[in-house]
Design a protein around this motif. Structure first.
Motif, PDB file in Angstrom:
ATOM      1  N   GLY A 146       0.799  -1.214   0.000  1.00 36.07           N
ATOM      2  CA  GLY A 146       0.000   0.000   0.000  1.00 36.07           C
ATOM      3  C   GLY A 146       0.831   1.263   0.000  1.00 36.07           C
ATOM      4  N   MET A 147       2.105   1.126  -0.323  1.00 39.22           N
ATOM      5  CA  MET A 147       2.941   2.324  -0.354  1.00 39.22           C
ATOM      6  C   MET A 147       2.985   2.872  -1.778  1.00 39.22           C
ATOM      7  SD  MET A 147       6.749   2.824   1.142  1.00 39.22           S
ATOM      8  CE  MET A 147       6.161   2.851   2.817  1.00 39.22           C
ATOM      9  N   PRO A 148       2.570   4.125  -1.942  1.00 36.73           N
ATOM     10  CA  PRO A 148       2.577   4.702  -3.282  1.00 36.73           C
ATOM     11  C   PRO A 148       3.994   4.792  -3.846  1.00 36.73           C
ATOM     12  CG  PRO A 148       1.333   6.086  -1.772  1.00 36.73           C
ATOM     13  CD  PRO A 148       2.048   5.057  -0.949  1.00 36.73           C
ATOM     14  N   ILE A 310       2.495  12.965  -3.841  1.00 34.74           N
ATOM     15  CA  ILE A 310       1.799  13.639  -2.741  1.00 34.74           C
ATOM     16  C   ILE A 310       0.290  13.566  -2.937  1.00 34.74           C
ATOM     17  CG2 ILE A 310       1.441  15.877  -1.641  1.00 34.74           C
ATOM     18  CD1 ILE A 310       4.456  16.384  -2.150  1.00 34.74           C
ATOM     19  N   ASP A 311      -0.138  13.662  -4.178  1.00 31.39           N
ATOM     20  CA  ASP A 311      -1.577  13.528  -4.437  1.00 31.39           C
ATOM     21  C   ASP A 311      -2.089  12.171  -3.962  1.00 31.39           C
ATOM     22  OD1 ASP A 311      -1.705  16.018  -5.454  1.00 31.39           O
ATOM     23  OD2 ASP A 311      -1.958  15.424  -7.550  1.00 31.39           O
ATOM     24  N   LYS A 312      -1.285  11.148  -4.202  1.00 31.28           N
ATOM     25  CA  LYS A 312      -1.666   9.814  -3.729  1.00 31.28           C
ATOM     26  C   LYS A 312      -1.647   9.765  -2.204  1.00 31.28           C
ATOM     27  CE  LYS A 312      -2.483   6.630  -6.973  1.00 31.28           C
ATOM     28  NZ  LYS A 312      -2.180   7.343  -8.180  1.00 31.28           N
ATOM     29  N   LEU A 313      -0.595  10.321  -1.628  1.00 31.61           N
ATOM     30  CA  LEU A 313      -0.445  10.260  -0.171  1.00 31.61           C
ATOM     31  C   LEU A 313      -1.577  10.974   0.533  1.00 31.61           C
ATOM     32  CD1 LEU A 313       3.380  10.924   0.248  1.00 31.61           C
ATOM     33  CD2 LEU A 313       2.146   8.773   0.486  1.00 31.61           C
ATOM     34  N   GLU A 314      -1.985  12.065  -0.048  1.00 29.54           N
ATOM     35  CA  GLU A 314      -3.018  12.848   0.628  1.00 29.54           C
ATOM     36  C   GLU A 314      -4.382  12.537   0.049  1.00 29.54           C
ATOM     37  OE1 GLU A 314      -1.392  16.853   0.779  1.00 29.54           O
ATOM     38  OE2 GLU A 314       0.119  16.046   2.157  1.00 29.54           O
ATOM     39  N   GLU A 315      -4.410  11.464  -0.685  1.00 30.40           N
ATOM     40  CA  GLU A 315      -5.658  10.951  -1.230  1.00 30.40           C
ATOM     41  C   GLU A 315      -6.452  11.949  -2.045  1.00 30.40           C
ATOM     42  OE1 GLU A 315      -7.319   9.147   2.174  1.00 30.40           O
ATOM     43  OE2 GLU A 315      -5.758   7.617   2.217  1.00 30.40           O
ATOM     44  N   GLU A 317      -5.693  11.932  -5.128  1.00 37.44           N
ATOM     45  CA  GLU A 317      -5.849  11.046  -6.287  1.00 37.44           C
ATOM     46  C   GLU A 317      -6.211   9.664  -5.763  1.00 37.44           C
ATOM     47  OE1 GLU A 317      -6.537  10.034  -9.548  1.00 37.44           O
ATOM     48  OE2 GLU A 317      -5.320  11.814  -9.888  1.00 37.44           O
ATOM     49  N   GLU A 318      -7.139   8.981  -6.424  1.00 33.26           N
ATOM     50  CA  GLU A 318      -7.536   7.672  -5.907  1.00 33.26           C
ATOM     51  C   GLU A 318      -6.443   6.646  -6.114  1.00 33.26           C
ATOM     52  OE1 GLU A 318     -10.593   6.201  -8.393  1.00 33.26           O
ATOM     53  OE2 GLU A 318     -10.759   8.061  -9.506  1.00 33.26           O
ATOM     54  N   GLU A 319      -6.491   5.706  -5.226  1.00 36.21           N
ATOM     55  CA  GLU A 319      -5.394   4.776  -5.113  1.00 36.21           C
ATOM     56  C   GLU A 319      -5.098   3.976  -6.377  1.00 36.21           C
ATOM     57  OE1 GLU A 319      -4.354   1.459  -1.792  1.00 36.21           O
ATOM     58  OE2 GLU A 319      -5.413   3.286  -1.263  1.00 36.21           O
ATOM     59  N   GLU A 320      -6.118   3.456  -6.969  1.00 38.22           N
ATOM     60  CA  GLU A 320      -5.907   2.487  -8.050  1.00 38.22           C
ATOM     61  C   GLU A 320      -5.865   3.126  -9.431  1.00 38.22           C
ATOM     62  OE1 GLU A 320      -6.032  -1.190  -7.554  1.00 38.22           O
ATOM     63  OE2 GLU A 320      -5.497  -0.546  -5.530  1.00 38.22           O
ATOM     64  N   HIS A 321      -5.739   4.416  -9.430  1.00 33.92           N
ATOM     65  CA  HIS A 321      -5.752   5.086 -10.720  1.00 33.92           C
ATOM     66  C   HIS A 321      -4.352   5.592 -11.061  1.00 33.92           C
ATOM     67  CE1 HIS A 321      -6.646   8.854 -13.166  1.00 33.92           C
ATOM     68  NE2 HIS A 321      -6.828   7.827 -13.952  1.00 33.92           N
ATOM     69  N   TYR A 322      -3.753   4.990 -12.074  1.00 32.76           N
ATOM     70  CA  TYR A 322      -2.378   5.343 -12.381  1.00 32.76           C
ATOM     71  C   TYR A 322      -2.256   6.176 -13.645  1.00 32.76           C
ATOM     72  CZ  TYR A 322      -1.444   1.809  -8.907  1.00 32.76           C
ATOM     73  OH  TYR A 322      -1.413   1.093  -7.757  1.00 32.76           O
ATOM     74  N   ARG A 323      -1.422   7.196 -13.551  1.00 34.45           N
ATOM     75  CA  ARG A 323      -1.213   8.037 -14.720  1.00 34.45           C
ATOM     76  C   ARG A 323       0.227   7.911 -15.198  1.00 34.45           C
ATOM     77  NH1 ARG A 323      -2.052  13.795 -12.727  1.00 34.45           N
ATOM     78  NH2 ARG A 323      -1.233  12.914 -10.793  1.00 34.45           N
TER      79      ARG A 323
END
Lengths: 340, 340
Positions: A146-148, A310-315, A317-323
Motif C-alpha cells: 500500500g505504499m505509493p 503527494i496527491d496519492k499520499l493525501e488521497e 488522487e484515488e489509489e488504483e488510478h495510475y497516470r
DNA sequence: TTGAAAGCGCTAACAC
DNA sequence: GTGTTAGCGCTTTCAA
C-alpha cells in the motif's frame, strides 16, 4: 546543553495534565483562554517543538519521501531531485535520497530499509542492473503493502504505478529531423546498450526519423556504448571508419567526446558537421562550441513526480488510478548546429 | 494490499505475549527453542519487518543523518554527498538531503524541521547568504540541544564543531607555483566575492605565491565575480584589457569560460596561455582542451564528514572534543597546462 | 473546562 | 521460559 522539553514536562511544571497541554498548544477551544495562554507562553519560553517521531508513530505518516536514483553525480538526476525537493518541501515533506549506484542489490536494500516506515512513498528511477535483470519484485512488494510509488525516466512497463517520462523516442526523432532540416545527409547515432529503456527508445526515434525521411538505416553509423567511462576509443574509431555530417548522442558526454574527435579530425563545427546531445547539463552549456541539446526538463519531471506522489499520499488522487505523464522534450539550439 | 504485521498481531495469532515475540525474533536465549522457531517461522511467512519509527521513538535515535547543502546541481556537492552516503549506509544510516538554495532563511527552516527528531546529527555546508550575514544562531541552537554537527567546505570560525575543509589557500598557492614553474610570467585570478570563505582563502593563496616568488601583486589581473551565471562579460573584458599567460580560476565554470575567451582571442592553449581551475568536475575532464585542476577530493570529504558525525553519534569520539580535518588538494594535470 | 486512559509499535525491567 | 508492566512523546476519545 538543554534537552528538548516534552509535553509531559510542561504539564508537570504547570500542574496540568498532558492532554490539556497538547490541546492548548493546538488552540483547542476546549481549553480555557487563561490556561491556553499560560501554556503557550511557557512552551514558547522553553522553545517547545513537537517530537516528529512520536507524531509519525501516532498517525502512521512520516512526512518523508524516499527517492532512489542510480547516481547523484549526474546533472539530469540532480535537476530532478531539485524539482522533487521544491514541491516536497512546499508540501511539508522531507526528502530522503538513496543511491543505488546502478546496482540491483543496493536498490533492493535501499527500498527495504526505507519501506520499514521511514517514508510514506517512493520516487524511483531504476538502476541499469535492474533494467537488465528485469526483476521488479521489490517494487511489487512495496506497492502491495500500500505504499505509493512513482517511477521516473528509467521505468518499467511491467509495473503498474504513476510514471513520469520524457518522450524519448519523439525527442530523438525531432533531433534527427532537425539535423536533416539544417542540411545533414548522414547522421550517426551514439547510444547506450539497448536494455536501458531510454537508449532503446532514442534509437527507435532515430530510426523512425530516418525512415520517414526516406533515408536508409545504416548500422555502421550506430554506436552502442556500454561503459560511459570508456567511450573515447569507440567514438574515435567511428570517425576513422565512417564519414558523416551529423551526430545524435544520447547524453552530453558522448556528444562532447565526439565533438572533440571531430575537431581533432579537422572538421569545423557546425559547418562540416553538426551535433545534438541529450541531457542539457553544464557540459552542453559551456563546451566550445556550445552543444545543441534535447532538453529533458528534469526540474519539471521532479515537480510532477513529487506532485503525483503527494496527491496519492493525501488521497487527492484515488489509489488504483495510475497516470503516466509524458514530458515533451524541447530542442535547445546552440553553437553545435547553428553558425555563430 | 496487505498491511505490515506487527508484533502484537503475531502474538495474538500464536497465543503468546508481545514480549515473547519480540525476544524470540531477536534470538534471546530467554525463550525456548521451540517457541522461538515457531515465532520466527511465522514472522518470516508474514514478512514481518520491525517498524523503525517505533524503534526510533523507543531509543531516541533515528539512524538518519541530515545533510544541508546550498545546491545539489553542483559537481563538488554531489561528490561529497556520494561520499557521505557511502559511509552512512555502511553504518546503517539514511541520509536526508535538504537544499538551502544559498538562502539563509531556507537553511534555518531546514535545520529546524530536521532538528525536531527527524535526524540524529547534521552535516552542513553554509549558504552564501549565511556567510554574508554571519548569523549562526541556528547552528548554535542545535549544538546546544546536544545534536552533533559537522561542517564542511563552507565553514565558520565562530562555531565550535567538527569540520572538514580543503587547504584552499594552499591549493591556490600550489596552483600558482605550478603555473610559474611551467613558465608563466603574468597570472590572472578569477575569483568570487570575498565573503565566501573559499574565495577569500584562494585569493590569499594566490597572493602569497606571487609574493614568495618576488612577483608584484597586480590588482588589474584579479577578477571578483559575484554571479556565476554572469561571468562571461567580465572575463571577456579582462582579456581585452590585460595581457597574461596564466589563469587560476576558483571553479571550473570560470576556468572554462576563460579558455573560451582565450581561444576566441586567438591564443593557443597551453602554448600561449595556461589554465588551472578548482573543482574537478565533468567540465574539466571533458572540455577541449581538458582542464588542469585543483582537486578538492569531495568524495573523501564526504567520507570523513560522515565518519566524524557517526563517531560522535556512537560516542566513539567524546562530545566536547572537536577536530578540524584539512584535506590536501592535489593538482590534476591535463591539457590546459601541458602540451598534448 | 480539564483530565484519565488507551493506543501508535516496540523494548526492557521485573515478575511469575 | 513466558508474561506483565511501564514507557518512549504524542493524540484522541470519553468521563468527570
Amino acid at each position: 546543553m538543554k534537552r528538548r522539553v516534552t509535553l509531559k514536562q510542561i504539564a508537570k511544571e504547570l500542574g496540568v495534565s498532558v492532554s490539556t497541554v497538547s490541546k492548548a498548544l493546538r488552540n483547542s477551544k476546549e481549553i480555557g483562554q487563561e490556561t491556553t495562554e499560560k501554556i503557550q507562553a511557557f512552551a514558547k519560553l522553553y522553545n517547545y517543538k513537537p517530537n516528529s517521531i512520536a507524531i509519525s508513530l501516532q498517525n502512521r505518516k512520516t512526512k518523508n519521501i524516499g527517492v532512489i536514483i542510480p547516481e547523484i553525480v549526474h546533472h539530469f538526476f540532480t535537476t530532478v531531485i531539485t524539482g522533487i525537493e521544491k514541491v516536497a518541501n512546499e508540501a511539508g515533506y522531507n526528502v530522503i535520497v538513496c543511491l543505488s549506484d546502478e546496482s540491483f542489490d543496493k536498490e533492493v536494500i535501499n527500498m527495504e530499509t526505507l519501506a520499514n516506515s521511514s517514508i510514506d512513498g517512493f520516487i524511483i528511477s531504476l538502476s541499469k542492473d535492474t533494467q537488465k535483470r528485469r526483476d521488479f519484485h521489490h517494487l511489487r512488494e512495496v506497492i502491495n503493502q500500500g505504499m505509493p510509488l512513482v517511477m521516473f525516466d528509467r521505468v518499467s512497463d511491467e509495473i503498474y504505478c504513476d510514471k513520469v517520462i520524457v518522450d524519448d523516442a519523439q525527442g530523438a526523432y525531432k533531433a534527427v529531423k532537425y539535423l536533416l532540416d539544417i542540411g545533414c545527409k548522414k547522421i550517426a547515432l551514439i547510444s547506450t546498450a539497448d536494455y536501458l529503456s531510454v537508449g532503446k527508445l532514442r534509437t527507435m526515434g532515430y530510426k523512425n526519423a530516418l525512415e520517414d525521411s526516406g533515408i536508409e538505416y545504416d548500422e555502421n553509423l550506430v554506436l552502442k556504448i556500454d561503459d560511459m567511462d570508456y567511450c573515447q576509443e569507440p567514438i574515435a574509431d567511428l570517425f576513422q571508419r565512417e564519414k558523416f555530417d551529423g551526430v545524435l548522442a544520447v547524453n552530453e558526454i558522448f556528444a562532447v567526446t565526439a565533438m572533440r574527435e571531430a575537431i581533432k579530425t579537422g572538421y569545423k563545427i557546425p559547418n562540416d558537421i553538426s551535433f545534438i546531445g541529450f541531457t542539457d547539463g553544464l557540459l552542453s552549456k559551456h563546451f566550445y562550441p556550445r552543444l545543441t541539446t534535447v532538453n529533458q526538463h528534469g526540474f519539471e519531471m521532479g515537480n510532477i513526480a513529487a506532485r503525483m506522489l503527494i496527491d496519492k499520499l493525501e488521497e487527492i488522487e484515488e489509489e488504483e488510478h495510475y497516470r503516466t505523464e509524458v514530458i515533451k522534450t524541447t530542442i535547445v539550439e546552440r553553437e553545435s548546429t547553428r553558425p555563430y
